[in-house]
Design a protein around this motif. Sequence first.
Motif, mmCIF file in Angstrom:
data_model
loop_
_atom_site.group_PDB
_atom_site.id
_atom_site.type_symbol
_atom_site.label_atom_id
_atom_site.label_comp_id
_atom_site.label_asym_id
_atom_site.label_seq_id
_atom_site.Cartn_x
_atom_site.Cartn_y
_atom_site.Cartn_z
ATOM 1 N N ILE A 1 0.602 -1.231 0.091
ATOM 2 C CA ILE A 1 -0.009 0.000 0.023
ATOM 3 C C ILE A 1 0.953 1.435 0.016
ATOM 4 C CG2 ILE A 1 -1.829 1.222 1.423
ATOM 5 C CD1 ILE A 1 -2.611 -1.330 2.411
ATOM 6 N N ALA A 2 1.659 1.428 0.979
ATOM 7 C CA ALA A 2 2.785 2.377 0.925
ATOM 8 C C ALA A 2 3.561 2.812 -0.184
ATOM 9 C CB ALA A 2 3.929 2.359 2.292
ATOM 10 N N LYS A 3 4.211 1.737 -0.704
ATOM 11 C CA LYS A 3 4.911 1.760 -2.114
ATOM 12 C C LYS A 3 4.117 2.551 -3.099
ATOM 13 C CE LYS A 3 8.027 -1.528 -3.107
ATOM 14 N NZ LYS A 3 8.646 -2.687 -3.439
ATOM 15 N N THR A 4 2.703 1.782 -3.120
ATOM 16 C CA THR A 4 1.789 2.329 -4.287
ATOM 17 C C THR A 4 1.532 3.870 -4.003
ATOM 18 O OG1 THR A 4 1.131 0.234 -4.481
ATOM 19 C CG2 THR A 4 -0.451 1.952 -5.328
ATOM 20 N N ILE A 5 1.043 4.225 -2.707
ATOM 21 C CA ILE A 5 0.877 5.599 -2.569
ATOM 22 C C ILE A 5 1.820 6.563 -2.765
ATOM 23 C CG2 ILE A 5 0.288 7.170 -0.858
ATOM 24 C CD1 ILE A 5 -1.422 4.766 0.411
ATOM 25 N N ALA A 6 3.122 6.103 -2.309
ATOM 26 C CA ALA A 6 4.377 7.113 -2.506
ATOM 27 C C ALA A 6 4.714 7.087 -3.931
ATOM 28 C CB ALA A 6 5.599 6.437 -1.610
ATOM 29 N N GLU A 7 4.724 6.297 -4.592
ATOM 30 C CA GLU A 7 4.870 6.087 -6.124
ATOM 31 C C GLU A 7 4.048 7.053 -6.838
ATOM 32 O OE1 GLU A 7 7.669 5.709 -9.050
ATOM 33 O OE2 GLU A 7 8.127 4.626 -7.012
ATOM 34 N N VAL A 8 2.755 6.798 -6.982
ATOM 35 C CA VAL A 8 1.858 7.451 -7.569
ATOM 36 C C VAL A 8 1.642 8.878 -7.106
ATOM 37 C CG1 VAL A 8 -0.843 7.360 -7.996
ATOM 38 C CG2 VAL A 8 0.559 5.448 -8.092
ATOM 39 N N ALA A 9 1.699 9.069 -5.860
ATOM 40 C CA ALA A 9 1.591 10.446 -5.574
ATOM 41 C C ALA A 9 2.855 11.202 -5.045
ATOM 42 C CB ALA A 9 0.705 10.492 -4.024
ATOM 43 N N LYS A 10 3.937 10.706 -5.441
ATOM 44 C CA LYS A 10 5.180 11.301 -5.382
ATOM 45 C C LYS A 10 5.426 11.651 -4.017
ATOM 46 C CE LYS A 10 5.992 10.130 -9.633
ATOM 47 N NZ LYS A 10 6.407 9.165 -9.803
ATOM 48 N N LEU A 11 5.133 10.729 -3.188
ATOM 49 C CA LEU A 11 5.300 10.992 -1.544
ATOM 50 C C LEU A 11 6.477 10.408 -0.819
ATOM 51 C CD1 LEU A 11 1.718 10.190 -0.043
ATOM 52 C CD2 LEU A 11 2.443 12.515 -1.274
ATOM 53 N N LYS A 12 7.047 10.881 -0.015
ATOM 54 C CA LYS A 12 8.173 10.370 0.841
ATOM 55 C C LYS A 12 7.744 9.418 1.363
ATOM 56 C CE LYS A 12 11.133 14.443 1.641
ATOM 57 N NZ LYS A 12 11.737 15.165 2.859
ATOM 58 N N LEU A 13 8.707 8.293 1.579
ATOM 59 C CA LEU A 13 8.146 7.248 2.177
ATOM 60 C C LEU A 13 9.098 6.872 3.061
ATOM 61 C CD1 LEU A 13 6.584 4.564 2.591
ATOM 62 C CD2 LEU A 13 8.137 3.473 0.849
#
Length: 195
Positions: free
Chosen positions: A78-90
């Motif tokens: 979930i985190a990798k998908t959110i971070a990649e799609v929304a260009k967020l820091k992980l």
Amino acid sequence: MLTLCMDTAYKYLSLSLIEDGKIIAAIDEECFKKQSEMVFVKLDELFCMAKRDRLAIDSVCITSGPGSYTGVRIAMTIAKTIAEVAKLKLFTISTLRLYSNGEKNTMVIMDARASRAYVGIYDNGNTVMKDQVMNLNDINPENYNVVGDGSLIGKDDKMYTISGAFLKTMNFWEEVKEIDFLVPEYLKESDSYYR
């Protein structure tokens, strides 16, 4: 800055939203082997509790293991998908370091099955003994505050509030620079597993 924190590595589904150094909403539920069924329902609930839009998050922090093979992968996917799609820091943190809650002189024990446990020792969040798999007979809890599955070694089971531990251990979060290469820390694949 709004950060979504998630832990699905073991018995619990723990979610929190941290904004400007404060937890604004948190959910901790024991749902071993049911995290995948509950995680999206509980994420909706979390954002409703906080009165925040899901698109308002700036970063995500998850536990990277050790833990259940499937459990660790739920939050990580979930985190990798959110971070990649929304260009967020992980960010990631060791499951055992998180469970130490940043407390003094703490040994964290988590069942790894077959008379073994994942063990890490921390003092105020700093590593005293690196996370590893140990045979139960080799674990010496003397002089430590035992957290987790203490009953495996004759102690009481004890757990801090996981969602709150994200805030207390924030200084130990590690930013993931290459999201595509992030993989869980299972530890069972190490040599110590086969001893």
